[in-house]
Design a protein around this motif. Structure first.
Motif, PDB file in Angstrom:
ATOM      1  N   GLU A 182      18.391  14.237   1.243  1.00 51.85           N
ATOM      2  CA  GLU A 182      17.399  14.157   0.166  1.00 51.85           C
ATOM      3  C   GLU A 182      17.341  12.763  -0.458  1.00 51.85           C
ATOM      4  O   GLU A 182      16.274  12.301  -0.864  1.00 51.85           O
ATOM      5  N   GLU A 183      18.468  12.083  -0.561  1.00 48.47           N
ATOM      6  CA  GLU A 183      18.496  10.745  -1.137  1.00 48.47           C
ATOM      7  C   GLU A 183      18.198   9.703  -0.065  1.00 48.47           C
ATOM      8  O   GLU A 183      18.700   9.781   1.060  1.00 48.47           O
ATOM      9  N   GLU A 184      17.395   8.701  -0.432  1.00 46.07           N
ATOM     10  CA  GLU A 184      17.069   7.600   0.472  1.00 46.07           C
ATOM     11  C   GLU A 184      17.774   6.330   0.021  1.00 46.07           C
ATOM     12  O   GLU A 184      18.208   6.206  -1.126  1.00 46.07           O
ATOM     13  N   LEU A 185      17.840   5.379   0.948  1.00 48.19           N
ATOM     14  CA  LEU A 185      18.416   4.070   0.657  1.00 48.19           C
ATOM     15  C   LEU A 185      17.317   3.021   0.545  1.00 48.19           C
ATOM     16  O   LEU A 185      16.360   3.035   1.327  1.00 48.19           O
ATOM     17  N   PHE A 186      17.470   2.124  -0.402  1.00 48.03           N
ATOM     18  CA  PHE A 186      16.648   0.914  -0.489  1.00 48.03           C
ATOM     19  C   PHE A 186      15.152   1.227  -0.394  1.00 48.03           C
ATOM     20  O   PHE A 186      14.425   0.648   0.414  1.00 48.03           O
ATOM     21  N   THR A 246      28.414  14.795  14.957  1.00 48.10           N
ATOM     22  CA  THR A 246      29.505  13.896  14.606  1.00 48.10           C
ATOM     23  C   THR A 246      29.023  12.700  13.800  1.00 48.10           C
ATOM     24  O   THR A 246      29.822  12.057  13.120  1.00 48.10           O
ATOM     25  N   HIS A 247      27.723  12.387  13.879  1.00 47.31           N
ATOM     26  CA  HIS A 247      27.170  11.222  13.207  1.00 47.31           C
ATOM     27  C   HIS A 247      25.840  11.575  12.550  1.00 47.31           C
ATOM     28  O   HIS A 247      25.146  12.509  12.957  1.00 47.31           O
ATOM     29  N   ALA A 248      25.504  10.808  11.530  1.00 49.60           N
ATOM     30  CA  ALA A 248      24.151  10.819  10.960  1.00 49.60           C
ATOM     31  C   ALA A 248      23.406   9.608  11.505  1.00 49.60           C
ATOM     32  O   ALA A 248      24.009   8.563  11.764  1.00 49.60           O
ATOM     33  N   LEU A 249      22.119   9.761  11.693  1.00 48.67           N
ATOM     34  CA  LEU A 249      21.286   8.669  12.204  1.00 48.67           C
ATOM     35  C   LEU A 249      20.548   8.024  11.041  1.00 48.67           C
ATOM     36  O   LEU A 249      19.871   8.706  10.275  1.00 48.67           O
ATOM     37  N   LEU A 250      20.681   6.705  10.904  1.00 45.93           N
ATOM     38  CA  LEU A 250      20.064   5.953   9.802  1.00 45.93           C
ATOM     39  C   LEU A 250      18.919   5.128  10.352  1.00 45.93           C
ATOM     40  O   LEU A 250      19.081   4.358  11.300  1.00 45.93           O
ATOM     41  N   GLU A 251      17.743   5.285   9.723  1.00 47.27           N
ATOM     42  CA  GLU A 251      16.562   4.537  10.149  1.00 47.27           C
ATOM     43  C   GLU A 251      15.519   4.619   9.047  1.00 47.27           C
ATOM     44  O   GLU A 251      15.648   5.417   8.101  1.00 47.27           O
ATOM     45  N   TYR A 291       0.792  -1.224   0.000  1.00 46.62           N
ATOM     46  CA  TYR A 291       0.000   0.000   0.000  1.00 46.62           C
ATOM     47  C   TYR A 291       0.831   1.285   0.000  1.00 46.62           C
ATOM     48  O   TYR A 291       0.272   2.376  -0.121  1.00 46.62           O
ATOM     49  N   ALA A 292       2.146   1.205   0.154  1.00 43.73           N
ATOM     50  CA  ALA A 292       2.966   2.423   0.207  1.00 43.73           C
ATOM     51  C   ALA A 292       4.413   2.053  -0.085  1.00 43.73           C
ATOM     52  O   ALA A 292       4.748   0.878  -0.283  1.00 43.73           O
ATOM     53  N   THR A 293       5.248   3.056  -0.151  1.00 41.58           N
ATOM     54  CA  THR A 293       6.687   2.858  -0.301  1.00 41.58           C
ATOM     55  C   THR A 293       7.393   3.554   0.847  1.00 41.58           C
ATOM     56  O   THR A 293       6.930   4.574   1.355  1.00 41.58           O
ATOM     57  N   ASP A 294       8.494   2.969   1.246  1.00 40.76           N
ATOM     58  CA  ASP A 294       9.297   3.553   2.317  1.00 40.76           C
ATOM     59  C   ASP A 294      10.751   3.164   2.085  1.00 40.76           C
ATOM     60  O   ASP A 294      11.042   2.177   1.398  1.00 40.76           O
ATOM     61  N   GLY A 295      11.644   3.961   2.598  1.00 42.81           N
ATOM     62  CA  GLY A 295      13.072   3.683   2.478  1.00 42.81           C
ATOM     63  C   GLY A 295      13.776   4.005   3.774  1.00 42.81           C
ATOM     64  O   GLY A 295      13.145   4.159   4.824  1.00 42.81           O
ATOM     65  N   ARG A 338      23.708  17.028   0.873  1.00 40.74           N
ATOM     66  CA  ARG A 338      22.508  16.770   0.079  1.00 40.74           C
ATOM     67  C   ARG A 338      22.457  15.354  -0.487  1.00 40.74           C
ATOM     68  O   ARG A 338      21.375  14.819  -0.699  1.00 40.74           O
ATOM     69  N   THR A 339      23.584  14.757  -0.757  1.00 46.55           N
ATOM     70  CA  THR A 339      23.604  13.484  -1.471  1.00 46.55           C
ATOM     71  C   THR A 339      24.350  12.436  -0.653  1.00 46.55           C
ATOM     72  O   THR A 339      25.083  12.749   0.297  1.00 46.55           O
TER      73      THR A 339
END
Length: 405
Positions: free
Chosen positions: A305-309, A279-284, A67-71, A222-223
């Motif tokens: 702006e860019e998402e993963l997977f 010092t870090h980026a948070l990935l979730e 029903y949706a998309t998420d990354g 940005r990327t």
């Protein structure tokens, strides 16, 4: 969505927010962990969390209608605004400032030459003019006395008088023509410079107002490639997700570089702390990440702006669930009518307001209307002081040079 289905299909719900092992859904040592494991072993009827579809999960459980998309998103702390006193130079890029300075240094002496230049047609010395006048008087006296031989003698020996008279006439005409031409050049130069100054000053003032009203922001990442090349590390919670392994084994150099930067943490507090220290980026996961940071009332952050997977998401059911088709039909209807995105946004807006946040996109710096303060104006006073100092230096230099001459 599930509450609407419960009312339509007459069933009740019992929720488990966290699985007993605290895992998400990883296949380890031949066993499914987390929420996927609960559904796979039929310990739960279904799960409504956002699960992306992949080959291993597809073989273990049944997916609902997607029903949706998420990354997966990276979140970083927003850089603080640049010093406001520098707003004086922000309206133009350095190339424009350099061109303006070069133009001023070139045009100032040129303009002084064009405006101040005159063609004097009587630049001969006073002694020369006086001598010529005396010779003309002698010839005049000879003519009055009638001594024509003496007059002829003076004319022969002083033939320069004739050439002087001719030179005076020709020089006057040439000087008048040159003066007229320079006058036209002067007018054209003045009008061009005034027009250029008008365009430049208007453009500068318009941009200056914009930069004072909205403070300039430092450059953001940005990327994915910019993040991979930066000094930021990456934090991700350890709950058995496939993303860290997929990044580390990727053949793409950028994704592999990101995977090598990942440091697993065991609480979101540690991940958020590293992000706030810049010092870090948070990935979730994107949707859950926005919920998490809203719940913690975290501000002054931004999302890469860019998402993963990016992947399609759905609910999970045990294999062969007989009544799954009813859920699929309802999810399909919700999606086609736009209710899924509407309910998600409505829920997030209500959740933000309950946390005291103002509407959508409140994570950044406050950009509302504000009054000017000394930070906004100190750059202008600094420029004024520098101008006074330069003027004083030029004045003293002129005084010294005048005394020396």
């Amino acid at each position: 969505m599930v509450e609407e289905m419960a009312r339509a299909f007459w069933f009740t719900l019992t929720y488990d927010e966290i699985p007993p092992d605290g895992a998400w859904g990883e296949f380890t040592n031949g066993t499914w962990r987390g929420m996927v494991g609960l559904v796979y072993r039929r310990e739960r009827s279904f799960t409504i969390n956002n699960f992306g579809i992949n080959r291993e999960r597809f073989g273990a459980v049944d997916f609902s209608f997607l029903y949706a998309t998420d990354g997966y998103s990276f979140t970083l702390r927003t850089p603080p605004p640049l010093p406001r006193w520098l707003s004086l130079i922000y309206p133009f890029q350095w190339t424009v400032w350099t061109a303006l300075l070069a133009t001023i240094l070139l045009m100032a002496p040129l303009f002084a030459i064009v405006v101040g230049r005159e063609i004097p047609y009587h630049q001969r010395s006073t002694a020369t003019l006086t001598n010529t006048s005396k010779k003309l008087k002698k010839i005049g006296r000879c003519i009055m006395k009638g001594t024509f031989p003496a007059c002829l003698k003076h004319i022969v020996y002083n033939h320069s008088i004739i050439s002087t008279m001719i030179y005076e006439c020709e020089t006057r005409k040439l000087a008048e023509a040159m003066q007229k031409m320079l006058s036209n050049v002067q007018k054209a130069t003045e009008r061009t410079m005034w027009l250029a100054a008008l365009v430049i000053s208007t453009s500068y003032m318009g941009n200056l107002i914009a930069f004072i009203t909205v403070p300039a922001q430092a450059q953001k990442l940005r990327t994915l490639s910019q993040l991979a090349e930066s000094d930021h590390g990456i934090h991700m919670l350890e709950y058995g997700d496939y993303v860290p392994g997929a990044l580390r084994t990727s053949k793409d150099p950028i994704l592999k570089a990101l995977g090598d930067k990942i440091e697993m943490v065991y609480s979101y507090d540690d991940g958020i702390d590293g992000m706030l220290r810049n010092t870090h980026a948070l990935l979730e996961g994107s949707m859950y990440l926005r919920y998490l940071l809203t719940d913690r009332k975290i501000k002054n952050i931004y999302y890469l702006e860019e998402e993963l997977f990016s992947n399609y998401i759905g609910w999970l059911f045990p294999k062969g669930t007989a009544w799954k088709y009813k859920m699929d039909k309802a999810l399909h209807s919700f999606t086609e009518m736009g209710l899924v995105s509407h309910w998600y946004q409505e829920t997030m807006d209500d959740f933000r307001r309950s946390k005291g946040l103002q509407g959508r996109g409140d994570e950044g710096h406050d950009q509302r209307m504000r009054t000017l303060n000394m930070q906004d104006l100190q750059g202008h006073f600094m420029a004024l002081g520098i101008g006074f100092l330069v003027s004083l230096g030029v004045f003293l230099l002129e005084k010294v040079l005048h005394q020396c001459t």
